[in-house]
Design an enzyme around this catalytic site. Structure first.
Site, PDB file in Angstrom:
ATOM      1  N   GLU A 193       0.960  -0.990   0.193  1.00 36.83           N
ATOM      2  CA  GLU A 193       0.279  -0.184   0.372  1.00 36.83           C
ATOM      3  C   GLU A 193       0.995   1.350   0.255  1.00 36.83           C
ATOM      4  O   GLU A 193       2.205   1.205   0.307  1.00 36.83           O
ATOM      5  CB  GLU A 193      -0.539  -0.288   1.290  1.00 36.83           C
ATOM      6  CG  GLU A 193      -1.910  -1.159   1.038  1.00 36.83           C
ATOM      7  CD  GLU A 193      -2.590  -1.157   2.349  1.00 36.83           C
ATOM      8  OE1 GLU A 193      -3.490  -1.783   2.577  1.00 36.83           O
ATOM      9  OE2 GLU A 193      -2.608  -0.469   3.445  1.00 36.83           O
ATOM     10  N   GLU A 205       7.506 -17.481  -0.614  1.00 35.39           N
ATOM     11  CA  GLU A 205       8.982 -18.344  -0.769  1.00 35.39           C
ATOM     12  C   GLU A 205       8.927 -18.516  -2.924  1.00 35.39           C
ATOM     13  O   GLU A 205      10.354 -18.632  -2.983  1.00 35.39           O
ATOM     14  CB  GLU A 205       8.662 -19.367   0.421  1.00 35.39           C
ATOM     15  CG  GLU A 205       8.612 -18.575   1.478  1.00 35.39           C
ATOM     16  CD  GLU A 205       8.725 -20.258   2.588  1.00 35.39           C
ATOM     17  OE1 GLU A 205       8.124 -20.808   1.726  1.00 35.39           O
ATOM     18  OE2 GLU A 205       8.824 -19.903   3.935  1.00 35.39           O
ATOM     19  N   GLY A 214      31.710   0.949 -22.287  1.00 38.55           N
ATOM     20  CA  GLY A 214      32.070   1.583 -22.775  1.00 38.55           C
ATOM     21  C   GLY A 214      31.193   2.560 -22.727  1.00 38.55           C
ATOM     22  O   GLY A 214      29.677   2.604 -22.593  1.00 38.55           O
ATOM     23  N   GLU A 237       9.571  -8.980  -3.819  1.00 38.86           N
ATOM     24  CA  GLU A 237       9.154  -9.990  -3.350  1.00 38.86           C
ATOM     25  C   GLU A 237      10.064 -10.100  -1.775  1.00 38.86           C
ATOM     26  O   GLU A 237      10.548 -10.628  -0.954  1.00 38.86           O
ATOM     27  CB  GLU A 237      10.045 -11.267  -3.446  1.00 38.86           C
ATOM     28  CG  GLU A 237       9.190 -11.327  -5.488  1.00 38.86           C
ATOM     29  CD  GLU A 237       7.614 -11.199  -4.836  1.00 38.86           C
ATOM     30  OE1 GLU A 237       6.970 -10.493  -4.396  1.00 38.86           O
ATOM     31  OE2 GLU A 237       6.804 -11.507  -5.872  1.00 38.86           O
TER      32      GLU A 237
END
Length: 409
Positions: free
Chosen positions: A131, A268, A367, A391
């Site tokens: 949130e 998980e 580069g 996560e």
């Protein structure tokens, strides 16, 4: 067939899946991803091909129409997708976290209703926890669900919802005051049905969040204003945490008050996913660096022949190999039914940080060209930070890891 024969056959099937996916990534995703990513355009055709491959059902059981892949094979799938374009892995991750919640904690009716459609990809899922004022501190969420007869009325705002617009089902975490008389707990997961799009009942996709990377798929803010959800859409049933629900033949606690604990368990799988994404992006960065170092010349020879570059490539390869081993180790533990919070946390921490390091190393080897959108390494550099945050941030992973290591026996 012997156990060894079964394992060998399963490995052959897994290798066939990965080889098919790898060819598609090389032939379709790699050539087409940069233009879509820079335009922030949803990969409609690629997503349709992922449906055809069955990837939206990757971890859904065969009994509900999914591929029921083991965690190691799933990690390899995500690695290949991310090697081509990390956003593709995000399209299936949020969807499969939602499916995992339903498979593991849903009632039989909830499983039968949603999983077969989710396995085909015709019904897309998403996961909604964060949130505006609640991210790492998930327990501080303010979204509320108040019971009104046979329905719950939901009010609140959710952030960082991947697939939020295209989803037809949302695994939404909200606080139910009746789950705790103090109102301080009661976090519950609701299976919120919605019509794909920006408006559905009291749900509004209030804005699309513009991002520096992880582009091409929507990440949105969603607002709920007096949105009504039937009580039978409480994940696991509408009983309180202390109740024992067995109307569907299962002896388990009610869903009210168990949402956050169940969501963290499902995450998980998400952490293994993010670790595998890190490996995929790191592999892409490494491949690009090696190819460029072999063909770019400076001071009369390919820059790969200069010791500074050669040593950097050696370091990159070593870190990449370690990240892959840690990710597969966590996946194997999950396949064995072991607790994986420690292994998945370590894998996610190391692989995501490795992706960030290797993407920057690849830019340095390129580069000035590494700073140009003509080369894909700048995309890897912009995508990598998402994995350090998503996560659970690296700091949260360290908290999870340290708690597991220092816990009293």
């Amino acid at each position: 067939m012997s156990d060894a024969g079964s394992v060998g056959e399963a490995n052959e099937v897994a290798d066939e899946i990965i080889n098919t996916l790898r060819r598609w990534v090389d032939e379709v995703v790699v050539p087409g991803s940069s233009a879509l990513e820079l335009a922030d355009e949803y990969p409609t055709e690629m997503a349709a091909q992922m449906e055809a491959f069955g990837l939206f059902g990757a971890t859904i059981p065969e009994s509900h129409g999914g591929l029921d892949l083991d965690h190691v094979t799933y990690a390899r799938v995500i690695e290949e997708l991310s090697r081509g374009w990390m956003s593709l892995a995000g399209i299936v991750n949020s969807h499969l976290i939602c499916a995992k919640l339903i498979e593991r904690f849903g009632t039989q009716a909830q499983q039968d209703r949603s999983l077969p459609q989710m396995a085909t990809g015709k019904l897309r899922g998403c996961f909604s926890l964060s949130e505006p004022d609640s991210g790492s501190d998930a327990g501080a969420l303010r979204c509320r669900a108040v019971r009104d007869g046979d329905e719950f009325v939901i009010n609140g705002t959710k952030m960082w919802v991947t697939n939020g617009e295209r989803a037809g089902i949302v695994a939404l975490l909200a606080r139910v005051p009746e789950g705790d008389p103090s109102g301080s707990s009661g976090i519950t997961c609701f299976l919120v049905d919605k019509t794909p799009g920006t408006h559905s009942g009291g749900i509004t996709v209030s804005r699309k969040i513009d991002k520096i990377g992880y582009r091409g798929l929507e990440t949105v803010e969603m607002s709920y204003v007096d949105h009504r959800v039937p009580a039978d859409r409480v994940l696991g049933g509408a009983g309180l945490d202390g109740d024992r629900l067995n109307g569907d033949g299962l002896d388990r606690p009610g869903g009210i008050g168990n949402g956050l604990r169940w969501a963290l368990t499902a995450l998980e799988l998400g952490r293994i996913n993010v670790a595998a994404r890190g490996v995929g992006v790191a592999q892409a960065a490494y491949d690009a660096a090696v190819a460029y170092a072999k063909q770019r010349e400076a001071f009369g020879k390919p820059i790969a022949k200069h010791q500074a570059i050669a040593f950097k490539i050696a370091e990159m390869a070593t870190k990449l190999h370690a990240a892959r081993l840690m990710t597969y180790d966590a996946a194997r533990k999950a396949d064995a039914g072991e607790r994986v919070d420690l292994a998945a946390g370590m894998a996610k921490l190391f692989a995501s940080e490795t992706a960030a390091e290797l993407s920057l190393d690849a830019m340095r080897i390129h580069g000035g060209n590494g700073f140009s959108t003509e080369y894909p390494v700048e995309r890897y550099y912009r995508d990598a930070p998402l994995m350090i945050i998503g996560e659970g941030t690296s700091e949260i992973q360290k908290l999870v890891i340290s708690r597991a290591l220092l816990a009293d026996d």
